[in-house]
Scaffold this active site. Sequence first.
Site, mmCIF file in Angstrom:
data_model
loop_
_atom_site.group_PDB
_atom_site.id
_atom_site.type_symbol
_atom_site.label_atom_id
_atom_site.label_comp_id
_atom_site.label_asym_id
_atom_site.label_seq_id
_atom_site.Cartn_x
_atom_site.Cartn_y
_atom_site.Cartn_z
ATOM 1 N N GLY A 43 -15.516 3.411 91.028
ATOM 2 C CA GLY A 43 -15.048 2.057 91.729
ATOM 3 C C GLY A 43 -14.355 2.004 93.093
ATOM 4 O O GLY A 43 -14.153 1.314 93.823
ATOM 5 N N ASP A 98 -9.721 0.966 91.534
ATOM 6 C CA ASP A 98 -10.221 -0.283 92.207
ATOM 7 C C ASP A 98 -9.540 -1.362 91.797
ATOM 8 O O ASP A 98 -8.989 -2.369 92.587
ATOM 9 C CB ASP A 98 -11.700 -0.458 92.221
ATOM 10 N N ASP A 101 -7.073 -4.316 85.118
ATOM 11 C CA ASP A 101 -7.556 -5.465 84.487
ATOM 12 C C ASP A 101 -6.672 -5.523 83.323
ATOM 13 O O ASP A 101 -5.493 -6.067 83.030
ATOM 14 C CB ASP A 101 -8.872 -5.456 84.247
ATOM 15 N N LYS A 130 -5.661 -8.158 88.587
ATOM 16 C CA LYS A 130 -5.989 -9.437 87.976
ATOM 17 C C LYS A 130 -4.841 -9.999 87.299
ATOM 18 O O LYS A 130 -4.127 -9.596 86.742
ATOM 19 C CB LYS A 130 -7.006 -9.292 86.814
ATOM 20 N N PHE A 151 -14.576 -12.346 87.911
ATOM 21 C CA PHE A 151 -15.175 -11.196 87.989
ATOM 22 C C PHE A 151 -15.728 -10.896 89.138
ATOM 23 O O PHE A 151 -16.505 -11.674 89.948
ATOM 24 C CB PHE A 151 -16.485 -11.006 86.948
ATOM 25 N N VAL A 152 -15.194 -9.955 89.826
ATOM 26 C CA VAL A 152 -15.329 -9.652 91.375
ATOM 27 C C VAL A 152 -16.366 -8.526 91.607
ATOM 28 O O VAL A 152 -16.119 -7.557 90.787
ATOM 29 C CB VAL A 152 -13.951 -9.619 92.089
ATOM 30 N N ASP A 158 -18.350 -3.030 91.000
ATOM 31 C CA ASP A 158 -19.770 -3.293 90.729
ATOM 32 C C ASP A 158 -19.790 -4.169 89.232
ATOM 33 O O ASP A 158 -18.707 -4.327 88.739
ATOM 34 C CB ASP A 158 -20.504 -1.943 89.930
ATOM 35 N N ARG A 164 -22.066 -2.595 94.472
ATOM 36 C CA ARG A 164 -20.718 -1.620 94.894
ATOM 37 C C ARG A 164 -20.611 -1.618 96.467
ATOM 38 O O ARG A 164 -19.836 -1.448 97.439
ATOM 39 C CB ARG A 164 -20.907 -0.301 94.553
HETATM 40 P P1 IMP Z 1 -9.120 -2.189 82.572
HETATM 41 O O1 IMP Z 1 -9.196 -0.938 81.753
HETATM 42 O O2 IMP Z 1 -9.387 -3.441 81.714
HETATM 43 O O3 IMP Z 1 -7.850 -2.215 83.419
HETATM 44 O O4 IMP Z 1 -10.650 -1.939 83.775
HETATM 45 C C1 IMP Z 1 -10.427 -1.369 84.887
HETATM 46 C C2 IMP Z 1 -11.808 -0.885 85.307
HETATM 47 O O5 IMP Z 1 -12.543 -2.082 84.796
HETATM 48 C C3 IMP Z 1 -11.595 -0.806 86.693
HETATM 49 O O6 IMP Z 1 -11.686 0.166 87.172
HETATM 50 C C4 IMP Z 1 -13.109 -1.440 86.958
HETATM 51 O O7 IMP Z 1 -14.042 -0.446 87.040
HETATM 52 C C5 IMP Z 1 -13.657 -2.489 85.852
HETATM 53 N N1 IMP Z 1 -13.386 -3.698 86.302
HETATM 54 C C6 IMP Z 1 -12.372 -4.719 85.684
HETATM 55 N N2 IMP Z 1 -12.409 -5.826 86.220
HETATM 56 C C7 IMP Z 1 -13.440 -5.885 87.072
HETATM 57 C C8 IMP Z 1 -14.041 -6.706 87.925
HETATM 58 O O8 IMP Z 1 -13.731 -8.081 88.043
HETATM 59 N N3 IMP Z 1 -15.035 -6.240 88.623
HETATM 60 C C9 IMP Z 1 -15.583 -5.241 88.621
HETATM 61 N N4 IMP Z 1 -15.138 -4.293 87.710
HETATM 62 C C10 IMP Z 1 -14.150 -4.691 87.200
HETATM 63 MG MG MG Z 2 -16.958 -0.459 86.971
#
Ligand code: IMP
Ligand code: MG
Length: 182
Positions: A43, A98, A101, A130, A151-152, A158, A164
């Site tokens: 990402g 990237d 979340d 986010k 979701f972006v 991606d 991407r």
């Molecule tokens: P986390 O572990 O939930 O913080 O997720 C982080 C990873 O989830 C990021 O590095 C992204 O690859 C993916 N991700 C989270 N939200 C999005 C989104 O809105 N679009 C695309 N990928 C996302």
């Molecule tokens: Mg991803």
Amino acid sequence: MVADIARVLYHESTILSRLDEMAHQITSDYADKELTVVSILNGSFIFMADLLRRVPLPLQIDSWSVSSYHGTKSRGQIQFRQQTIADVRGRHVLLLDDILDSGLTLRAIQERLATESGAASIRSCVLLRKSVTRETAIDADYIGFDIPNEFVVGYGLDYNEQYRNLPYIGVLKEEAIRRHAR
Ligand code: IMP
Ligand code: MG
């Protein structure tokens, strides 16, 4: 591909202006430190390339391949795709991802680095954050943009490995999410 985007959040020119500011801050914060940037693939590949070309420091780069997502929901556990990590003993590590979340990815990576690497310091930098209630008490040290809980895709991000290469960051249409759902 473009038809699947509900609306553009940030055009490339806006992203690059923000990267100028972030790079300026990082350059001054790490001016006299031994810096290793660890980017989380896939990402952050465009983010890394654009950001680090704006940081005129003698830094080292390592990239980790990690996966945590399936569709549009975090699975809550992450998988490291490699066994070994660069030697960062005594060095200052800046993690690049990237998007923040749930925070589970960043936390797992920070924990592994903290226990295995002997780094002098570990900080993190994300392009997007986010606005959600995170499942874990974690925040990033450098943040590009705060975005709503949608979701972006694009600029490295991606949905099931697609989008991407879009040069901007946009919200994915619900119908595209359903169409690609596995
Ligand atoms: P986390 O572990 O939930 O913080 O997720 C982080 C990873 O989830 C990021 O590095 C992204 O690859 C993916 N991700 C989270 N939200 C999005 C989104 O809105 N679009 C695309 N990928 C996302
Ligand atoms: Mg991803």
